[in-house]
Motif scaffolding. Structure first.
Motif, PDB file in Angstrom:
ATOM      1  N   LEU A  54       0.766  -1.157  -0.088  1.00  0.00           N
ATOM      2  CA  LEU A  54       0.185   0.222   0.025  1.00  0.00           C
ATOM      3  C   LEU A  54       1.045   1.563  -0.066  1.00  0.00           C
ATOM      4  CD1 LEU A  54      -2.941   1.344   0.289  1.00  0.00           C
ATOM      5  CD2 LEU A  54      -2.139   1.528   2.493  1.00  0.00           C
ATOM      6  N   ARG A  55       1.971   1.395   0.856  1.00  0.00           N
ATOM      7  CA  ARG A  55       2.990   2.437   0.486  1.00  0.00           C
ATOM      8  C   ARG A  55       3.412   2.804  -0.575  1.00  0.00           C
ATOM      9  NH1 ARG A  55       5.473   0.171   6.673  1.00  0.00           N
ATOM     10  NH2 ARG A  55       3.975   1.420   8.067  1.00  0.00           N
ATOM     11  N   ASP A  56       3.714   1.466  -1.201  1.00  0.00           N
ATOM     12  CA  ASP A  56       4.663   1.890  -2.292  1.00  0.00           C
ATOM     13  C   ASP A  56       4.038   2.879  -3.394  1.00  0.00           C
ATOM     14  OD1 ASP A  56       7.089   0.989  -0.782  1.00  0.00           O
ATOM     15  OD2 ASP A  56       6.658  -0.970  -2.272  1.00  0.00           O
ATOM     16  N   ILE A  57       2.468   1.075  -3.538  1.00  0.00           N
ATOM     17  CA  ILE A  57       1.744   2.111  -4.369  1.00  0.00           C
ATOM     18  C   ILE A  57       1.073   3.996  -4.182  1.00  0.00           C
ATOM     19  CG2 ILE A  57      -0.887   2.613  -5.393  1.00  0.00           C
ATOM     20  CD1 ILE A  57      -1.044  -1.051  -4.863  1.00  0.00           C
ATOM     21  N   LYS A  58       1.499   4.669  -2.991  1.00  0.00           N
ATOM     22  CA  LYS A  58       0.689   5.534  -2.957  1.00  0.00           C
ATOM     23  C   LYS A  58       2.016   6.372  -2.973  1.00  0.00           C
ATOM     24  CE  LYS A  58      -3.264   5.695  -1.676  1.00  0.00           C
ATOM     25  NZ  LYS A  58      -4.562   6.135  -2.029  1.00  0.00           N
ATOM     26  N   ARG A  59       3.084   5.993  -2.692  1.00  0.00           N
ATOM     27  CA  ARG A  59       4.358   6.719  -3.325  1.00  0.00           C
ATOM     28  C   ARG A  59       4.496   6.165  -4.953  1.00  0.00           C
ATOM     29  NH1 ARG A  59       7.044   4.561   1.424  1.00  0.00           N
ATOM     30  NH2 ARG A  59       7.565   2.065   0.049  1.00  0.00           N
ATOM     31  N   LEU A  60       3.976   5.683  -5.281  1.00  0.00           N
ATOM     32  CA  LEU A  60       4.306   5.904  -7.308  1.00  0.00           C
ATOM     33  C   LEU A  60       3.302   7.238  -7.597  1.00  0.00           C
ATOM     34  CD1 LEU A  60       4.821   2.155  -8.715  1.00  0.00           C
ATOM     35  CD2 LEU A  60       5.930   3.950  -8.468  1.00  0.00           C
ATOM     36  N   ASP A  61       1.430   5.658  -6.728  1.00  0.00           N
ATOM     37  CA  ASP A  61       0.231   7.064  -7.750  1.00  0.00           C
ATOM     38  C   ASP A  61      -0.026   8.124  -6.228  1.00  0.00           C
ATOM     39  OD1 ASP A  61      -2.024   8.397  -8.040  1.00  0.00           O
ATOM     40  OD2 ASP A  61      -2.041   6.904 -10.389  1.00  0.00           O
ATOM     41  N   PRO A  62       0.147   8.745  -5.406  1.00  0.00           N
ATOM     42  CA  PRO A  62      -0.703   9.218  -3.785  1.00  0.00           C
ATOM     43  C   PRO A  62      -2.331   9.264  -4.113  1.00  0.00           C
ATOM     44  CG  PRO A  62       0.783  10.917  -4.349  1.00  0.00           C
ATOM     45  CD  PRO A  62       1.068   9.780  -5.525  1.00  0.00           C
ATOM     46  N   ASP A  63      -2.807   8.996  -5.457  1.00  0.00           N
ATOM     47  CA  ASP A  63      -4.300   9.258  -6.141  1.00  0.00           C
ATOM     48  C   ASP A  63      -5.067   8.393  -6.140  1.00  0.00           C
ATOM     49  OD1 ASP A  63      -4.200  12.849  -4.760  1.00  0.00           O
ATOM     50  OD2 ASP A  63      -3.286  12.436  -6.810  1.00  0.00           O
ATOM     51  N   LEU A  64      -4.300   6.544  -6.270  1.00  0.00           N
ATOM     52  CA  LEU A  64      -4.979   5.563  -6.779  1.00  0.00           C
ATOM     53  C   LEU A  64      -5.613   4.956  -5.950  1.00  0.00           C
ATOM     54  CD1 LEU A  64      -4.650   4.100  -8.719  1.00  0.00           C
ATOM     55  CD2 LEU A  64      -3.006   2.710  -8.465  1.00  0.00           C
ATOM     56  N   PRO A  65      -6.937   5.176  -5.334  1.00  0.00           N
ATOM     57  CA  PRO A  65      -7.733   4.502  -4.966  1.00  0.00           C
ATOM     58  C   PRO A  65      -7.570   3.247  -5.054  1.00  0.00           C
ATOM     59  CG  PRO A  65      -9.172   5.406  -6.061  1.00  0.00           C
ATOM     60  CD  PRO A  65      -7.573   5.669  -7.086  1.00  0.00           C
ATOM     61  N   VAL A  66      -6.984   2.561  -3.203  1.00  0.00           N
ATOM     62  CA  VAL A  66      -7.051   0.858  -3.038  1.00  0.00           C
ATOM     63  C   VAL A  66      -8.128   0.379  -1.623  1.00  0.00           C
ATOM     64  CG1 VAL A  66      -4.681  -0.526  -2.272  1.00  0.00           C
ATOM     65  CG2 VAL A  66      -4.154   1.213  -3.587  1.00  0.00           C
ATOM     66  N   VAL A  67      -8.810  -1.018  -2.689  1.00  0.00           N
ATOM     67  CA  VAL A  67      -8.445  -1.688  -1.454  1.00  0.00           C
ATOM     68  C   VAL A  67      -8.489  -2.436  -0.552  1.00  0.00           C
ATOM     69  CG1 VAL A  67     -11.559  -2.223  -1.690  1.00  0.00           C
ATOM     70  CG2 VAL A  67     -11.210  -0.488  -3.092  1.00  0.00           C
ATOM     71  N   ALA A  68      -8.153  -2.554   0.819  1.00  0.00           N
ATOM     72  CA  ALA A  68      -7.120  -3.665   1.080  1.00  0.00           C
ATOM     73  C   ALA A  68      -8.315  -4.693   1.471  1.00  0.00           C
ATOM     74  CB  ALA A  68      -6.908  -3.484   2.114  1.00  0.00           C
ATOM     75  N   MET A  69      -8.409  -6.526   1.238  1.00  0.00           N
ATOM     76  CA  MET A  69      -8.998  -7.713   1.403  1.00  0.00           C
ATOM     77  C   MET A  69      -8.043  -8.528   2.868  1.00  0.00           C
ATOM     78  SD  MET A  69     -10.713  -7.765  -1.802  1.00  0.00           S
ATOM     79  CE  MET A  69     -12.314  -8.839  -1.219  1.00  0.00           C
ATOM     80  N   THR A  70      -8.843  -9.112   3.451  1.00  0.00           N
ATOM     81  CA  THR A  70      -8.194  -9.871   4.191  1.00  0.00           C
ATOM     82  C   THR A  70      -9.207 -10.526   4.873  1.00  0.00           C
ATOM     83  OG1 THR A  70      -6.216 -10.459   5.631  1.00  0.00           O
ATOM     84  CG2 THR A  70      -7.805  -8.353   5.764  1.00  0.00           C
ATOM     85  N   ALA A  71      -8.872 -11.946   5.510  1.00  0.00           N
ATOM     86  CA  ALA A  71      -9.439 -12.764   5.544  1.00  0.00           C
ATOM     87  C   ALA A  71      -8.934 -12.523   7.786  1.00  0.00           C
ATOM     88  CB  ALA A  71      -9.611 -14.036   5.768  1.00  0.00           C
ATOM     89  N   TRP A  72      -8.029 -11.569   8.029  1.00  0.00           N
ATOM     90  CA  TRP A  72      -7.151 -11.589   8.500  1.00  0.00           C
ATOM     91  C   TRP A  72      -7.977  -9.973   9.984  1.00  0.00           C
ATOM     92  CZ3 TRP A  72      -6.339 -15.754  11.281  1.00  0.00           C
ATOM     93  CH2 TRP A  72      -6.006 -16.997  10.561  1.00  0.00           C
ATOM     94  N   THR A  73      -9.406 -10.263   9.858  1.00  0.00           N
ATOM     95  CA  THR A  73      -9.772  -8.502  10.055  1.00  0.00           C
ATOM     96  C   THR A  73      -9.432  -7.842  11.626  1.00  0.00           C
ATOM     97  OG1 THR A  73     -11.802  -8.959  10.429  1.00  0.00           O
ATOM     98  CG2 THR A  73     -11.264  -8.842   8.498  1.00  0.00           C
ATOM     99  N   SER A  74      -8.817  -6.815  12.050  1.00  0.00           N
ATOM    100  CA  SER A  74      -9.025  -6.211  13.240  1.00  0.00           C
ATOM    101  C   SER A  74      -9.334  -4.602  12.864  1.00  0.00           C
ATOM    102  CB  SER A  74      -7.831  -6.560  13.724  1.00  0.00           C
ATOM    103  OG  SER A  74      -6.599  -5.739  13.459  1.00  0.00           O
ATOM    104  N   LEU A  75      -9.966  -4.172  14.025  1.00  0.00           N
ATOM    105  CA  LEU A  75     -10.425  -2.596  13.894  1.00  0.00           C
ATOM    106  C   LEU A  75      -8.828  -1.739  14.072  1.00  0.00           C
ATOM    107  CD1 LEU A  75     -11.814  -0.198  14.061  1.00  0.00           C
ATOM    108  CD2 LEU A  75     -11.911  -0.655  16.811  1.00  0.00           C
TER     109      LEU A  75
END
Length: 468
Positions: A69-90
């Motif tokens: 996620l950090r690397d994507i934001k460095r490449l393109d700060p405005d690119l939307p990212v949806v994170a998905m995982t089976a291990w959820t926590s607040l």
């Protein structure tokens, strides 16, 4: 069309997401590792990234996904990212949002929610990219225009003002009369100077006359000249502004204030290129381009009988309509920075606070560009430090002019029964809007200025409350 990038190390998950998005006409790209994902972000038209948070079966910490996620934001700060995982926590969800994720979904995912999320984010991405392209295109167009033409220091950013400037430099070389209309303080004289600077007469005289500043007889003498004895106090020959401007340009500001007699004589000059001095029968030839300006609605003045229709059509061969500053809000920040740059005392790095910027954008600017400069000059003089606040501009953060404290209620005139009901309605609207006058005005179907006038009449003061 923008594509949705699916990043997951499990082939079954990638396939399931590809099929789901394909069913909803969402084109996709797939990557099985962070490195592959970054290469696609750098080389493809990616609109949204849907990424897993864990790429090693032995770990469920999400550190690999967080780093991606950090690397994507460095490449393109405005690119939307949806994170998905089976291990959820607040805790992880909060951290992801802080790191720049647009959303966080748990596996197994809800198809409808995921598709809607991706569609919305993709559309927002398209709009953002289009706005960026428009801004870049506008900046290039402004730079090209400024490189080819003398804009006389006109500062702007808005598309509507770019249209005005483009029209001005286009018609400037055509040796025809130009009428500049617009509200007071909007910059009509500067536009007139731009016409002159880009015309064939740029090296000839540029003479300015304010038609609203002189009595009728003196104005005629100012324009056409006068012989000795032509009027009381005329003891010597007076050369008129038309003669001074011969071969060049004459700028007639506040043209609507010219008397009907003066209008008739001006019409003759425009039609025949000749005039007579006051007190003389000698006809003189003159070669002058006339640029005129007014804040008056001349078609309405024609209907009222105070302005000649034939003169209007002579003056308005080209009409340039200058917009009010409130109709080009994009120009407020750039103009403010420009004026502030010229007003800064040497060596002092003055800046506008966030509240001051908010006030500038919220204000209606009845005095237009002139008012903006005056308020900034005021702020520089009364400031307490290097950061200029809204109060230094004489404005509240809601954009309303600061007013002197109201008279105590006991001295206010008694309200009629209708006014009491009207006051109650205004008070309720202000309460529901938490004191934000623009919101209350919209609720009541009024402009902000109209609501302030109504509040003043009803003896009301506004105290802006913070939103909960």
């Amino acid at each position: 069309m923008l594509k949705t990038l699916i990043v997951d190390d499990q082939p079954a998950v990638r396939t399931a997401l590809e099929v789901l998005f394909d069913l909803h006409a969402l084109p996709t790209l797939v990557a099985s590792s962070p490195q592959e994902a970054l290469e696609l972000v750098a080389t493809e038209d990616v609109g949204v990234v849907v990424q897993d948070m864990n790429f090693t079966e032995a770990t469920t910490s999400g550190h690999e996904g967080l780093q991606l996620l950090r690397d994507i934001k460095r490449l393109d700060p405005d690119l939307p990212v949806v994170a998905m995982t089976a291990w959820t926590s607040l805790e992880m969800a909060v951290r992801l949002i802080k790191e720049g994720a647009s959303d966080y979904l748990a596996k197994p995912w809800d198809d409808t929610k995921l598709v809607n999320t991706v569609k919305n984010l993709s559309r927002l991405r398209e709009l953002a990219l289009e706005n960026t392209r428009l801004r870049a295109g506008g900046a290039r167009a402004r730079a090209a225009l400024a490189q080819r033409h003398d804009l006389r220091g006109v500062i702007y950013s808005s598309p509507v003002m770019h249209e005005v400037v483009s029209l001005v430099v286009k018609v400037a070389p055509a040796d025809v009369p130009v009428l500049i209309t617009g509200p007071n303080g909007a910059g009509k004289e500067q536009v007139a100077e731009m016409v002159q600077a880009n015309s064939r007469r740029r090296d000839k005289p540029f003479v300015k006359v304010n038609c609203g500043g002189l009595p009728d007889q003196l104005l005629e003498a100012e324009l056409f000249g006068a012989e000795p004895g032509a009027y009381t106090g005329a003891t010597k020959l007076r050369v008129g502004r038309f003669e001074e401007a011969h071969g060049g340009t004459l700028f007639l500001d506040e043209i609507a204030n010219l008397s009907l007699t003066g209008q008739a004589r001006l019409l003759r000059v425009l039609q025949l290129g000749e005039f007579q001095r006051l007190g003389s029968n000698v006809t003189r030839k003159v070669d002058v381009r006339v640029i005129s300006a007014t804040n008056v609605d001349l078609p309405r003045a024609i209907q009222a009988g105070t302005f000649r229709e034939d003169l209007y059509f002579r003056l308005a061969v080209i009409e340039v309509r200058l917009p009010a500053l409130k109709d080009r809000p994009e120009d407020v920040p750039v103009l403010a920075e420009h004026f502030l740059g010229g007003l800064r005392p040497e060596g002092e790095p003055l800046h506008l606070s966030a509240g001051a910027r908010q006030a500038l954008l919220a204000h209606d600017w009845p005095g237009n560009v002139r008012e903006l400069r005056n308020r900034l000059q005021r702020a520089v003089l009364v400031r307490k430090g290097v950061l200029l606040e809204a109060v230094d501009l004489g404005l509240s953060e809601a954009g309303a002019p600061m007013k002197a404290p109201a008279e105590p209620a006991a001295t206010s005139p008694a309200l009629s029964e209708d006014e009491v009901a009207e006051r109650a309605a205004v008070e309720q609207a202000l309460a529901e809007a938490r004191g934000v006058v623009s919101r209350a005005a919209a609720q009541l179907g009024l402009s902000r200025q109209a609501l302030y006038r109504r509040m003043e009449r009803l003896g009301l003061r506004v105290e802006r409350r913070l939103l909960p």
